[in-house]
Structure formats: C-alpha cells, structure tokens
Design a protein around this motif. Structure first.
Motif, PDB file in Angstrom:
ATOM      1  N   MET A 121     -11.347  14.603 -28.753  1.00  0.00           N
ATOM      2  CA  MET A 121     -10.735  13.708 -29.712  1.00  0.00           C
ATOM      3  C   MET A 121      -9.505  14.359 -30.342  1.00  0.00           C
ATOM      4  O   MET A 121      -9.354  15.577 -30.326  1.00  0.00           O
ATOM      5  N   LEU A 122      -8.633  13.505 -30.861  1.00  0.00           N
ATOM      6  CA  LEU A 122      -7.413  14.019 -31.483  1.00  0.00           C
ATOM      7  C   LEU A 122      -7.764  14.669 -32.813  1.00  0.00           C
ATOM      8  O   LEU A 122      -8.753  14.304 -33.452  1.00  0.00           O
ATOM      9  N   GLN A 155     -14.912   9.685 -38.542  1.00  0.00           N
ATOM     10  CA  GLN A 155     -15.362  10.181 -37.236  1.00  0.00           C
ATOM     11  C   GLN A 155     -15.497   9.033 -36.244  1.00  0.00           C
ATOM     12  O   GLN A 155     -15.102   9.144 -35.082  1.00  0.00           O
ATOM     13  N   GLN A 156     -16.077   7.931 -36.717  1.00  0.00           N
ATOM     14  CA  GLN A 156     -16.277   6.781 -35.828  1.00  0.00           C
ATOM     15  C   GLN A 156     -14.941   6.239 -35.329  1.00  0.00           C
ATOM     16  O   GLN A 156     -14.846   5.780 -34.189  1.00  0.00           O
ATOM     17  N   LEU A 187     -10.137   6.804 -30.405  1.00  0.00           N
ATOM     18  CA  LEU A 187      -8.761   7.034 -29.949  1.00  0.00           C
ATOM     19  C   LEU A 187      -8.746   7.859 -28.666  1.00  0.00           C
ATOM     20  O   LEU A 187      -9.276   8.965 -28.632  1.00  0.00           O
ATOM     21  N   PRO A 188      -8.112   7.353 -27.616  1.00  0.00           N
ATOM     22  CA  PRO A 188      -7.985   8.118 -26.374  1.00  0.00           C
ATOM     23  C   PRO A 188      -6.979   9.249 -26.563  1.00  0.00           C
ATOM     24  O   PRO A 188      -6.264   9.292 -27.566  1.00  0.00           O
ATOM     25  N   PRO A 199     -21.186   9.641 -27.078  1.00  0.00           N
ATOM     26  CA  PRO A 199     -22.156   8.552 -26.938  1.00  0.00           C
ATOM     27  C   PRO A 199     -21.681   7.416 -26.023  1.00  0.00           C
ATOM     28  O   PRO A 199     -22.497   6.599 -25.624  1.00  0.00           O
ATOM     29  N   ASP A 200     -20.394   7.403 -25.639  1.00  0.00           N
ATOM     30  CA  ASP A 200     -19.848   6.219 -24.964  1.00  0.00           C
ATOM     31  C   ASP A 200     -20.455   5.943 -23.586  1.00  0.00           C
ATOM     32  O   ASP A 200     -20.793   4.829 -23.274  1.00  0.00           O
ATOM     33  N   LYS A 201     -20.538   6.986 -22.758  1.00  0.00           N
ATOM     34  CA  LYS A 201     -20.921   6.740 -21.370  1.00  0.00           C
ATOM     35  C   LYS A 201     -22.392   7.019 -21.136  1.00  0.00           C
ATOM     36  O   LYS A 201     -22.793   7.413 -20.051  1.00  0.00           O
ATOM     37  N   GLU A 202     -23.171   6.806 -22.159  1.00  0.00           N
ATOM     38  CA  GLU A 202     -24.598   7.095 -22.084  1.00  0.00           C
ATOM     39  C   GLU A 202     -25.235   6.438 -20.865  1.00  0.00           C
ATOM     40  O   GLU A 202     -26.039   7.035 -20.159  1.00  0.00           O
ATOM     41  N   GLY A 203     -24.876   5.171 -20.608  1.00  0.00           N
ATOM     42  CA  GLY A 203     -25.499   4.424 -19.528  1.00  0.00           C
ATOM     43  C   GLY A 203     -25.132   4.915 -18.144  1.00  0.00           C
ATOM     44  O   GLY A 203     -25.727   4.499 -17.159  1.00  0.00           O
TER      45      GLY A 203
END
Length: 424
Positions: free
Chosen positions: A1-2, A101-102, A107-108, A214-218
């Motif tokens: 993250m930035l 944080q969220q 942000l990419p 947590p994004d690519k959990e699946g």
RNA sequence: GGAGAGAUGGCUGAGUGGUCGAUAGCGGCGGUCUUGAAAACCGUUGACCCGGUGACGGGUCCGGGGGUUCGAAUCCCUCUCUCUCCGCCA
C-alpha cells in the motif's frame, strides 16, 4: 500500500498516477487527508492528556511514599475524569485510523512513468521478441493430444484423485517436470540467486504481508482447521521472510529464488482457456525475488528481465516481452513485464512469466526496511519478483513447438537435466 | 494427543506494582593508545507516531488482544508460539 506521508504530500500525483490504472482516486485521497488531519488532532490532545496522567500517577506515588495519604486521595479523584476522556479519545483515534487503513488498502500502486496508457491487453507495448516460429508439414497437435499420445500427462486421472486442474504427470512427462525445475533452479543459482525452500502453506499474517489477504481470499485454498493458506506462488513465503526486517544497505540487493508448487482456486475461469495445461489449480514454478535499494530498483528490474529472457532463449522458444499498459497491470505493481511464448498448435501467445517492480508498495505493508548507514533512519526498500519460470505453459509450448513425426525433441540446453533428448 | 515451563531491546540475560524504554554481558558504531591491527580503556547504540524550520518536547511499544489499578514488563483472563517429559510417528 502507498504510504500515508506520500499521499499527504503529493495528493495530485497520486490521483494523476492512478488515472493511468483507470482508477479514480480523488474521493479516497480527499477522505484520507481529511481523516488524517482529524486523527492527528485527536492524537495531539490524547497525548497531552496522557502526559498529564503520567505526571499525576507519578506524583501520587511520591505522596504515598511520604505518607500524605489524603493528598494522594484527592489526586486520585482528579484522574477519573482524565481517564475517561483518554478512553474516548483513544477510541476515536482507533476508529479514524481504521477508516484510513480501509481506504489506504483500496488504492493501487502508482504506475511508473514508463508505463503506457491503455485500458486492456491490446494496449500493451511489445518491447522485443525472439526465437522463430516452427513450421509443420502436417497440422500441429495441441499439447493435450500429444500428452495423451506419449502418455506424459493424465488429466482424467487427476480428476479421479482430486479434481479438474490437478493433472498427473507420468513417465517422461514427470521427468520433464523435474528436469525443468532443476534447470531453472540451477540457472538461477548461477545468476547469483540464493535458493530457498519455503513452506507451501502460510499463516494469515503472511497472506496479509504480500497482499493476498484480505482481497484475494477466495483465490487461495484455505486449510480452515489450522487457518493456513496454500501458497499461490513462492513469492508469498519468500517475500514474507523479510516482513518486519531492517536490512543493512550493504546486504542489498537481496536475491532469492525458490521452487514451489503453486495452488490457485482460479474461481471464475472456464472454457478453452482452462484446457490442458493452460490454467491449473496446482502447478510448479520457480520464482525469483529481489529486494533492492530504491535508487537501483529499475536497474534490477531490467536485469531480471534479461535473466528471464536468457531462459526462454535457452529453451529455444519463440517469445515476446511485453510492457503492460496501465489498465492491464496488477493492483500492487509499479511496472510489469510479461513474457509470452508462442503455442504453435493453439496459435496463441501463452504468458509464462510476469516480472514486476513493486517499489515500496509491498514493503510498506511488510515493514521491510533498510538502513543506509548506522544511526540513520531506516527507509522502505523496494521489492521485485518474477517467474523464472512457470512450468505448465512452458511444457505446453515445448511439446507443441517441438513435435516431429518421430516424436518430440528436447532443446539441447535441457538434455543434461532430462537425461533424454526425444519423447517418442 | 496428555502434563509442565517459558516468551524482555541485534543476541544472551536481569527485573515480580511506582521516574523502567528497562541492570549487565556480547555484538555494532565513534574515539584514545598503536606504523597498522588485536587487546585494553572511554563514549555511544531500539522502533513507531504527534507537535516544531530546528534544538527539542510529548506519546506508544517488554509475544498478540483484553482486564484490574491513580500507576503494569511485573497481577488477572485469553490467544499464539517455543521448550521439556510422556504418547504416536515419516
């Protein structure tokens, strides 16, 4: 993250940079800055109250020691209000920080200047290509037919044992896998990479460190009983070696390589893209990971590209190197080169490697830092990684491109690792 | 799986309610001595956040989280991990 500091100091640069990734950051950036300001104000107030609390507590200790019980009691009463307001301010601070944080994780990474504008794979920039396209007298067979003909890979058997996307390699098919893994590892070692043999499962903290969670959990297989995740790439355990680490500048660049099986759920994939070896749930890959000084990371990126190119050249595969446009880049990357090899029977390019500079995007989350000289403040290092290489599509291309009426020929460079020069 | 012990700064290791971010040793850095090095001696040596141009001031952190208390490295709860013994075992 930035980093928060970068966003605060260069809000417009963030918004403009992310536009190249077709990401509208204006709202998030604005919110982050406003929330940070309020968070800092809260901290200033809370810190002041805490200082007062600390002093009072110290005074009470002294009073009690001197037998002034009554005065101590009075002081104690005063702390009650102070204590309550500190509790409130701490809570408000934590809530604001959580909100920030969220937003931050949404942000990419900002693409570097060299990244071309564009919205999809069609806008990617071909940097260079090499090798020659094979010519065939008869129609070329796709690798799944060749794998069956020579009994190299049994896809149906994999379905019986586990499920689709878990092929069983056998005979020369299995030996070819082992040869490629060893070939890639030995080449990497010769190029100065330290070989690592990491765990194939990682804990939650490691998943967060490299951004799978947590994004690519699946996308990851999850062993729920122990809360471990099967790694989608060796990048995860290898990069996490350096989580919460402060390196000495003298140690840079750190060069690691690792073989691992890679496990990906690939939820949502279907159709001809997943035929044969094109997309699997379990596959083998040798990964290279580097940690570099921020001033050197783009040099290192070019070195990595040159190194990966040397591998596809030795395997005599027709290839091209592509610089991804903003719209086609991954979330965490500042610049990515993809390597593609030509699949003669499928008549298409197959991606076999992706080499990226993440700048400080990963290391910020990992808290991976280095110290330029003793006494100086540590600063974030740059991380880079790339496949060198992923096996399945290399195997697909090798089988398809090297088919002859007599059998499949093995590139000369690979023969010492295989122990055979022909599959027939 | 059962029983017990433990987790403190780069490392080793003290500290069991009151100026403790923390004694000491090692390591690191700087210096004295030396032609140079070693030894010896002296000094120095954590990370993060906030305020300030800066000197500096304040805050947080003793495995993670929560609690008790005016005050917690120290007491309580909980989670994670490590070690020892037993059991099982590639």
């Amino acid at each position: 993250m930035l980093t928060l500091k970068f966003i605060q100091e260069n809000p417009q640069q963030v918004i403009d940079g992310l536009a190249k990734k077709r990401f509208d950051a204006a709202g998030i950036v604005q919110s982050i800055i406003a929330l940070t300001e309020s968070k800092n104000q809260t901290q200033a107030k809370a810190d002041k109250a805490k200082a007062e609390m600390n002093n009072t507590a110290r005074d009470i200790g002294l009073l009690l020691r001197n037998g002034k019980t009554e005065e101590a009691g009075q002081a104690k009463e005063r702390t009650a209000i102070l204590k309550e307001s500190i509790r409130e301010m701490d809570q408000s601070f934590a809530e604001t920080d959580e909100k920030i944080q969220q937003l931050l994780v949404q942000l990419p990474n900002i693409p570097c200047n060299l990244v071309p504008w564009g919205k999809s794979a069609e806008d990617n920039e071909v940097i260079r290509s090499g090798g020659s396209f094979p010519e065939f007298a008869a129609e070329a067979l796709p690798h799944w037919d060749l794998a069956a003909r020579y009994n190299l890979i049994d896809f149906e058997l994999g379905v019986k044992l586990t499920g689709a996307g878990f092929p069983v390699y056998r005979g020369k098919g299995a030996r070819l896998q082992r040869a490629l893994i060893n070939f890639f590892l030995d080449e990497a070692r010769k190029a100065g990479f330290e070989e690592i043999q990491p765990p194939f499962m990682v804990n939650e903290a490691s998943g967060f460190g490299t951004g799978q969670l947590p994004d690519k959990e699946g996308q990851m297989y999850h062993a729920t009983l122990d809360n471990f995740y099967l790694i989608p790439t060796a990048e995860v355990p290898v990069t996490n070696i350096y989580r919460d680490v402060i390196l000495d500048a003298k140690e840079l660049p750190v060069k690691n390589c690792a073989y691992s099986a890679c496990f990906r759920r690939e939820a949502g994939s279907y159709g001809k893209d997943v035929r044969g070896l094109n997309r699997l749930h379990q596959f083998d890959k040798v990964e290279i990971v580097e940690i570099a000084h921020p001033e050197k990371s783009y040099e290192v990126l070019e070195e990595m590209v040159t190194y990966v190119e040397s591998l596809v050249k030795k395997l005599e595969l027709p290839y091209r190197i592509i610089r991804l446009c903003g719209g086609d880049m991954g979330f965490t990357s500042a610049m990515t080169y993809d390597f593609e090899v030509w699949s003669a029977a499928q008549q298409k390019w197959l991606e076999v490697s992706s080499v990226s500079n993440f700048e400080s995007f990963q290391s910020n989350r990992l808290k991976l830092r280095f110290r330029d000289e003793a006494g100086k403040k540590p600063q974030l290092a740059h991380t880079l990684n790339g496949s060198a290489l992923a096996l399945p599509r290399i195997v697909a291309a090798l089988l398809e491109n090297n088919q002859t009426p007599e059998g499949i020929t093995i590139p000369a460079a690979l023969v010492p690792w295989c122990g055979f020069d022909m599959i027939n």
